[in-house]
Scaffold this motif. Structure first.
Motif, PDB file in Angstrom:
ATOM      1  N   TYR A 144       0.830  -1.200   0.000  1.00 43.57           N
ATOM      2  CA  TYR A 144       0.000   0.000   0.000  1.00 43.57           C
ATOM      3  C   TYR A 144       0.868   1.255   0.000  1.00 43.57           C
ATOM      4  O   TYR A 144       0.623   2.198  -0.760  1.00 43.57           O
ATOM      5  N   LEU A 145       1.881   1.282   0.823  1.00 43.96           N
ATOM      6  CA  LEU A 145       2.779   2.426   0.891  1.00 43.96           C
ATOM      7  C   LEU A 145       3.478   2.644  -0.458  1.00 43.96           C
ATOM      8  O   LEU A 145       3.588   3.780  -0.931  1.00 43.96           O
ATOM      9  N   SER A 146       3.904   1.559  -1.079  1.00 48.14           N
ATOM     10  CA  SER A 146       4.537   1.667  -2.397  1.00 48.14           C
ATOM     11  C   SER A 146       3.549   2.233  -3.415  1.00 48.14           C
ATOM     12  O   SER A 146       3.892   3.099  -4.220  1.00 48.14           O
ATOM     13  N   TYR A 147       2.308   1.755  -3.368  1.00 38.95           N
ATOM     14  CA  TYR A 147       1.272   2.243  -4.282  1.00 38.95           C
ATOM     15  C   TYR A 147       1.060   3.747  -4.102  1.00 38.95           C
ATOM     16  O   TYR A 147       1.023   4.500  -5.069  1.00 38.95           O
ATOM     17  N   ILE A 167       4.044   5.673  -5.473  1.00 42.68           N
ATOM     18  CA  ILE A 167       4.066   5.670  -6.936  1.00 42.68           C
ATOM     19  C   ILE A 167       3.046   6.659  -7.487  1.00 42.68           C
ATOM     20  O   ILE A 167       3.331   7.429  -8.400  1.00 42.68           O
ATOM     21  N   GLU A 168       1.835   6.641  -6.930  1.00 44.06           N
ATOM     22  CA  GLU A 168       0.800   7.576  -7.391  1.00 44.06           C
ATOM     23  C   GLU A 168       1.235   9.021  -7.171  1.00 44.06           C
ATOM     24  O   GLU A 168       1.035   9.878  -8.031  1.00 44.06           O
ATOM     25  N   LYS A 169       1.832   9.292  -6.027  1.00 43.71           N
ATOM     26  CA  LYS A 169       2.317  10.648  -5.737  1.00 43.71           C
ATOM     27  C   LYS A 169       3.463  11.003  -6.687  1.00 43.71           C
ATOM     28  O   LYS A 169       3.533  12.130  -7.192  1.00 43.71           O
ATOM     29  N   ALA A 170       4.348  10.063  -6.955  1.00 45.28           N
ATOM     30  CA  ALA A 170       5.453  10.301  -7.885  1.00 45.28           C
ATOM     31  C   ALA A 170       4.914  10.624  -9.274  1.00 45.28           C
ATOM     32  O   ALA A 170       5.413  11.538  -9.944  1.00 45.28           O
ATOM     33  N   LYS A 171       3.891   9.906  -9.726  1.00 46.18           N
ATOM     34  CA  LYS A 171       3.291  10.181 -11.029  1.00 46.18           C
ATOM     35  C   LYS A 171       2.693  11.583 -11.069  1.00 46.18           C
ATOM     36  O   LYS A 171       2.818  12.291 -12.067  1.00 46.18           O
ATOM     37  N   PHE A 174      12.091  11.693  -6.214  1.00 46.58           N
ATOM     38  CA  PHE A 174      12.714  10.680  -5.360  1.00 46.58           C
ATOM     39  C   PHE A 174      12.744  11.149  -3.908  1.00 46.58           C
ATOM     40  O   PHE A 174      12.338  10.437  -3.000  1.00 46.58           O
ATOM     41  N   PHE A 175      13.196  12.370  -3.684  1.00 48.43           N
ATOM     42  CA  PHE A 175      13.261  12.896  -2.320  1.00 48.43           C
ATOM     43  C   PHE A 175      11.868  13.189  -1.757  1.00 48.43           C
ATOM     44  O   PHE A 175      11.595  12.922  -0.586  1.00 48.43           O
ATOM     45  N   ALA A 176      10.988  13.710  -2.581  1.00 48.25           N
ATOM     46  CA  ALA A 176       9.661  14.116  -2.116  1.00 48.25           C
ATOM     47  C   ALA A 176       8.800  12.944  -1.648  1.00 48.25           C
ATOM     48  O   ALA A 176       8.049  13.079  -0.684  1.00 48.25           O
ATOM     49  N   VAL A 177       8.889  11.814  -2.322  1.00 44.90           N
ATOM     50  CA  VAL A 177       8.036  10.684  -1.959  1.00 44.90           C
ATOM     51  C   VAL A 177       8.692   9.717  -0.986  1.00 44.90           C
ATOM     52  O   VAL A 177       8.058   8.779  -0.515  1.00 44.90           O
ATOM     53  N   GLY A 178       9.966   9.938  -0.674  1.00 42.22           N
ATOM     54  CA  GLY A 178      10.613   9.183   0.392  1.00 42.22           C
ATOM     55  C   GLY A 178      11.117   7.799   0.041  1.00 42.22           C
ATOM     56  O   GLY A 178      11.083   6.893   0.867  1.00 42.22           O
ATOM     57  N   PHE A 179      11.624   7.609  -1.165  1.00 43.44           N
ATOM     58  CA  PHE A 179      12.218   6.324  -1.518  1.00 43.44           C
ATOM     59  C   PHE A 179      13.624   6.217  -0.947  1.00 43.44           C
ATOM     60  O   PHE A 179      14.288   7.225  -0.711  1.00 43.44           O
ATOM     61  N   ASP A 180      14.069   4.988  -0.741  1.00 47.17           N
ATOM     62  CA  ASP A 180      15.405   4.748  -0.205  1.00 47.17           C
ATOM     63  C   ASP A 180      16.495   4.988  -1.236  1.00 47.17           C
ATOM     64  O   ASP A 180      17.602   5.377  -0.902  1.00 47.17           O
ATOM     65  N   SER A 181      16.185   4.702  -2.485  1.00 47.12           N
ATOM     66  CA  SER A 181      17.178   4.895  -3.539  1.00 47.12           C
ATOM     67  C   SER A 181      16.471   5.244  -4.840  1.00 47.12           C
ATOM     68  O   SER A 181      15.303   4.903  -5.040  1.00 47.12           O
ATOM     69  N   SER A 204      15.236   2.165  -6.690  1.00 42.05           N
ATOM     70  CA  SER A 204      13.975   1.557  -6.247  1.00 42.05           C
ATOM     71  C   SER A 204      12.783   2.339  -6.785  1.00 42.05           C
ATOM     72  O   SER A 204      11.777   1.762  -7.191  1.00 42.05           O
ATOM     73  N   LEU A 205      12.887   3.664  -6.833  1.00 40.99           N
ATOM     74  CA  LEU A 205      11.828   4.482  -7.435  1.00 40.99           C
ATOM     75  C   LEU A 205      11.676   4.127  -8.909  1.00 40.99           C
ATOM     76  O   LEU A 205      10.567   3.890  -9.385  1.00 40.99           O
ATOM     77  N   THR A 206      12.789   4.071  -9.613  1.00 38.87           N
ATOM     78  CA  THR A 206      12.765   3.746 -11.038  1.00 38.87           C
ATOM     79  C   THR A 206      12.144   2.379 -11.281  1.00 38.87           C
ATOM     80  O   THR A 206      11.283   2.224 -12.148  1.00 38.87           O
ATOM     81  N   GLY A 207      12.537   1.394 -10.501  1.00 35.68           N
ATOM     82  CA  GLY A 207      12.005   0.042 -10.669  1.00 35.68           C
ATOM     83  C   GLY A 207      10.516  -0.043 -10.409  1.00 35.68           C
ATOM     84  O   GLY A 207       9.775  -0.665 -11.182  1.00 35.68           O
ATOM     85  N   LEU A 208      10.045   0.591  -9.346  1.00 34.65           N
ATOM     86  CA  LEU A 208       8.616   0.547  -9.022  1.00 34.65           C
ATOM     87  C   LEU A 208       7.774   1.288 -10.057  1.00 34.65           C
ATOM     88  O   LEU A 208       6.723   0.808 -10.463  1.00 34.65           O
ATOM     89  N   ILE A 209       8.238   2.437 -10.479  1.00 32.41           N
ATOM     90  CA  ILE A 209       7.476   3.181 -11.489  1.00 32.41           C
ATOM     91  C   ILE A 209       7.490   2.432 -12.812  1.00 32.41           C
ATOM     92  O   ILE A 209       6.471   2.362 -13.498  1.00 32.41           O
ATOM     93  N   LYS A 210       8.623   1.842 -13.135  1.00 31.99           N
ATOM     94  CA  LYS A 210       8.705   1.082 -14.385  1.00 31.99           C
ATOM     95  C   LYS A 210       7.718  -0.086 -14.386  1.00 31.99           C
ATOM     96  O   LYS A 210       7.073  -0.357 -15.388  1.00 31.99           O
TER      97      LYS A 210
END
Length: 90
Positions: A10-13, A16-20, A33-40, A43-49
């Motif tokens: 749920y947190l990842s979802y 991702i929605e906020k990143a979009k 990346f900084f705004a939504v709080g990803f570790d790296s 990981s942001l790139t992989g989840l969005i992809k």
């Protein structure tokens, strides 16, 4: 354990929605990346992809292209059935 997996998904979802949303608003991938709080960044790139089948940069470029095309020819993006209905009511 099951509860933790659901919470993480749920947190990842939500992230991702906020990143979009940020990418639609012309925010850079690094700022997202900084705004939504990803570790790296990876990981942001992989989840969005996985979510949109594109890298964040490709998603951002597609949004820019669509925005430019819409500004150039807005009527092209109105569904025909809607335009036809509006013309009948005049």
């Amino acid at each position: 354990m099951l509860c933790l997996i659901k919470t993480h998904k749920y947190l990842s979802y939500v992230r991702i929605e906020k990143a979009k949303e940020f990418l639609k608003e012309d925010v850079s991938v690094t700022e997202v990346f900084f705004a939504v709080g990803f570790d790296s960044l990876s990981s942001l790139t992989g989840l969005i992809k996985r979510a949109v089948v594109q890298t964040p940069l490709a998603y951002e470029l597609q949004r820019h292209h669509l925005k430019a095309e819409t500004a150039k020819a807005p009527l092209k993006f109105i569904p025909h059935c809607y335009a036809a209905r509006k013309n009948k009511s005049k």
